[in-house]
Motif scaffolding. Structure first.
Motif, PDB file in Angstrom:
ATOM      1  N   UNK A 192       1.278  -5.028  -7.205  1.00  0.00           N
ATOM      2  CA  UNK A 192       2.393  -4.360  -7.858  1.00  0.00           C
ATOM      3  C   UNK A 192       3.382  -5.422  -8.312  1.00  0.00           C
TER       4      UNK A 192
ATOM      5  N   UNK B 128      -2.415   9.718  -6.258  1.00  0.00           N
ATOM      6  CA  UNK B 128      -3.460   8.929  -6.902  1.00  0.00           C
ATOM      7  C   UNK B 128      -4.659   9.831  -7.135  1.00  0.00           C
TER       8      UNK B 128
ATOM      9  N   UNK C 114       9.890  -6.141  -6.347  1.00  0.00           N
ATOM     10  CA  UNK C 114      10.514  -5.448  -5.234  1.00  0.00           C
ATOM     11  C   UNK C 114      11.008  -4.077  -5.684  1.00  0.00           C
ATOM     12  N   UNK C 115      11.303  -3.230  -4.722  1.00  0.00           N
ATOM     13  CA  UNK C 115      11.683  -1.869  -5.057  1.00  0.00           C
ATOM     14  C   UNK C 115      10.457  -1.001  -5.168  1.00  0.00           C
ATOM     15  N   UNK C 116      10.692   0.250  -5.403  1.00  0.00           N
ATOM     16  CA  UNK C 116       9.589   1.202  -5.448  1.00  0.00           C
ATOM     17  C   UNK C 116       8.824   1.080  -6.746  1.00  0.00           C
ATOM     18  N   UNK C 117       7.569   0.781  -6.645  1.00  0.00           N
ATOM     19  CA  UNK C 117       6.682   0.765  -7.803  1.00  0.00           C
ATOM     20  C   UNK C 117       5.271   1.044  -7.300  1.00  0.00           C
ATOM     21  N   UNK C 118       4.460   1.692  -8.139  1.00  0.00           N
ATOM     22  CA  UNK C 118       3.120   2.055  -7.658  1.00  0.00           C
ATOM     23  C   UNK C 118       2.223   0.835  -7.531  1.00  0.00           C
ATOM     24  N   UNK C 119       1.274   0.908  -6.617  1.00  0.00           N
ATOM     25  CA  UNK C 119       0.228  -0.090  -6.498  1.00  0.00           C
ATOM     26  C   UNK C 119      -0.848   0.212  -7.530  1.00  0.00           C
ATOM     27  N   UNK C 120      -1.372  -0.851  -8.119  1.00  0.00           N
ATOM     28  CA  UNK C 120      -2.486  -0.739  -9.043  1.00  0.00           C
ATOM     29  C   UNK C 120      -3.725  -1.272  -8.323  1.00  0.00           C
TER      30      UNK C 120
ATOM     31  N   UNK D 222       3.158  -8.854  -5.594  1.00  0.00           N
ATOM     32  CA  UNK D 222       2.765  -8.346  -4.277  1.00  0.00           C
ATOM     33  C   UNK D 222       1.297  -7.955  -4.320  1.00  0.00           C
TER      34      UNK D 222
ATOM     35  N   UNK E 233      12.526  -0.007   1.416  1.00  0.00           N
ATOM     36  CA  UNK E 233      12.442  -0.923   0.284  1.00  0.00           C
ATOM     37  C   UNK E 233      12.140  -2.314   0.816  1.00  0.00           C
ATOM     38  N   UNK E 234      10.982  -2.466   1.417  1.00  0.00           N
ATOM     39  CA  UNK E 234      10.673  -3.758   2.036  1.00  0.00           C
ATOM     40  C   UNK E 234       9.577  -4.473   1.259  1.00  0.00           C
ATOM     41  N   UNK E 235       9.400  -5.713   1.568  1.00  0.00           N
ATOM     42  CA  UNK E 235       8.434  -6.517   0.816  1.00  0.00           C
ATOM     43  C   UNK E 235       7.018  -6.011   0.998  1.00  0.00           C
TER      44      UNK E 235
ATOM     45  N   UNK F 131      -3.191   5.434 -10.167  1.00  0.00           N
ATOM     46  CA  UNK F 131      -1.861   6.020 -10.001  1.00  0.00           C
ATOM     47  C   UNK F 131      -1.635   7.144 -11.014  1.00  0.00           C
TER      48      UNK F 131
ATOM     49  N   UNK G  64       9.337   7.296  -0.520  1.00  0.00           N
ATOM     50  CA  UNK G  64       8.690   7.159  -1.831  1.00  0.00           C
ATOM     51  C   UNK G  64       7.308   7.738  -1.689  1.00  0.00           C
TER      52      UNK G  64
ATOM     53  N   UNK H 257       1.369   1.497   1.692  1.00  0.00           N
ATOM     54  CA  UNK H 257       1.194   2.925   1.482  1.00  0.00           C
ATOM     55  C   UNK H 257       0.368   3.504   2.619  1.00  0.00           C
TER      56      UNK H 257
ATOM     57  N   UNK I 103       5.926  -2.802   1.699  1.00  0.00           N
ATOM     58  CA  UNK I 103       5.776  -1.554   0.943  1.00  0.00           C
ATOM     59  C   UNK I 103       4.370  -0.984   1.066  1.00  0.00           C
TER      60      UNK I 103
ATOM     61  N   UNK J 153       3.633   9.152  -3.684  1.00  0.00           N
ATOM     62  CA  UNK J 153       2.799   8.948  -4.864  1.00  0.00           C
ATOM     63  C   UNK J 153       1.572   9.833  -4.787  1.00  0.00           C
TER      64      UNK J 153
ATOM     65  N   UNK K  14      -8.524   3.952  -6.620  1.00  0.00           N
ATOM     66  CA  UNK K  14      -7.501   4.965  -6.884  1.00  0.00           C
ATOM     67  C   UNK K  14      -6.677   4.603  -8.110  1.00  0.00           C
TER      68      UNK K  14
END
Lengths: 114, 114
Positions: free
Chosen positions: B95, A36, B98-104, B31, A96-98, A46, A32, A102, A100, A34, A44
């Motif tokens: 974020x 920023x 779970x799963x792919x999602x961007x960090x804010x 998260x 796909x882990x908790x 997104x 995955x 970057x 995640x 991204x 940053x």
């Protein structure tokens, strides 16, 4: 540890032209990616992301391309605007882990001249 | 649009003192993360937090660091005995799931250790 690298520290383009920012990675487990954007004194923000099952994702003026075999991704901004002037970071995550977490590249400073 | 907020924006402390950096993540996010950026260097992962416990931490996150979610809204980073090399921008991020999602990311706290 340079798992994500942005080899160009800066890029200057003319307003209206295309900006192409590049990013290379070494960890084949990244799935995955991204981009920023960061202004001074801000966190940053997104911009756009892409999963490893795709090779292109487009959102308005921003398109991200992923070349898995070359472990390379790029961000295209067209047309570039002066407000796009900022530092751009690519980032990648693995699985796909908790956590995640970057991993960030070092950033490319984009300057768009009017 | 909901955002991650961090306080204070700038913290100056003397070496050896304890500091607490505060963050309010986006309300429905699950998260939470702390990252830091030393001047001129990359954005580096420190720790991720989910379900009231640390899910991942980096080598940087040693015994001097701790995180806490004391209530339903705040997420804090404590540095017990600050060192000069802890001077950096500290970014909180969250974020949704779970799963792919961007960090804010929040806008960061600039920590200066003198």
């Amino acid at each position: 540890d340079q798992q994500v690298k942005q080899n160009s520290p800066s890029l200057s383009v003319q307003e209206g032209r295309i900006s192409i920012l590049n990013c290379d990675y070494t960890n084949s487990m990244f799935d995955y990616f991204l981009w920023y954007k960061k202004y001074p004194a801000e966190g940053p923000t997104f911009l756009i992301s892409i999963s490893s099952i795709k090779d292109k994702n487009e959102d308005g003026r921003f398109t991200v391309f992923l070349n898995k075999s070359a472990k390379h991704l790029s961000l295209h901004i067209v047309p570039s605007q002066p407000g796009d002037s900022a530092v751009y970071f690519c980032a990648a995550s693995e699985g796909n882990n908790a956590g995640n977490m970057l991993t960030f590249g070092g950033g490319t400073r984009l300057m768009v001249k009017p | 649009e909901p955002e991650v907020t961090q306080t204070p924006s700038h913290q100056v402390t003397q070496m050896g003192q304890e500091v607490i950096l505060r963050c309010v993540p986006i309300s429905n996010h699950l998260y939470f993360y702390w990252y830091r950026q030393i001047l001129g260097q990359k954005v580096e992962f420190l720790v991720s937090f989910y379900n009231n416990e640390i899910s991942e931490k980096s080598e940087i996150f040693d015994d001097q660091f701790s995180v806490e979610r004391p209530d339903g809204s705040n997420f804090t980073l404590k540095i017990r005995s600050t060192k000069l090399e802890d001077s950096a921008m500290y970014f909180c991020a969250s974020r949704p799931g779970q799963g792919h999602s961007p960090l804010h990311f929040g806008n960061g706290t600039r920590l200066t250790v003198t």
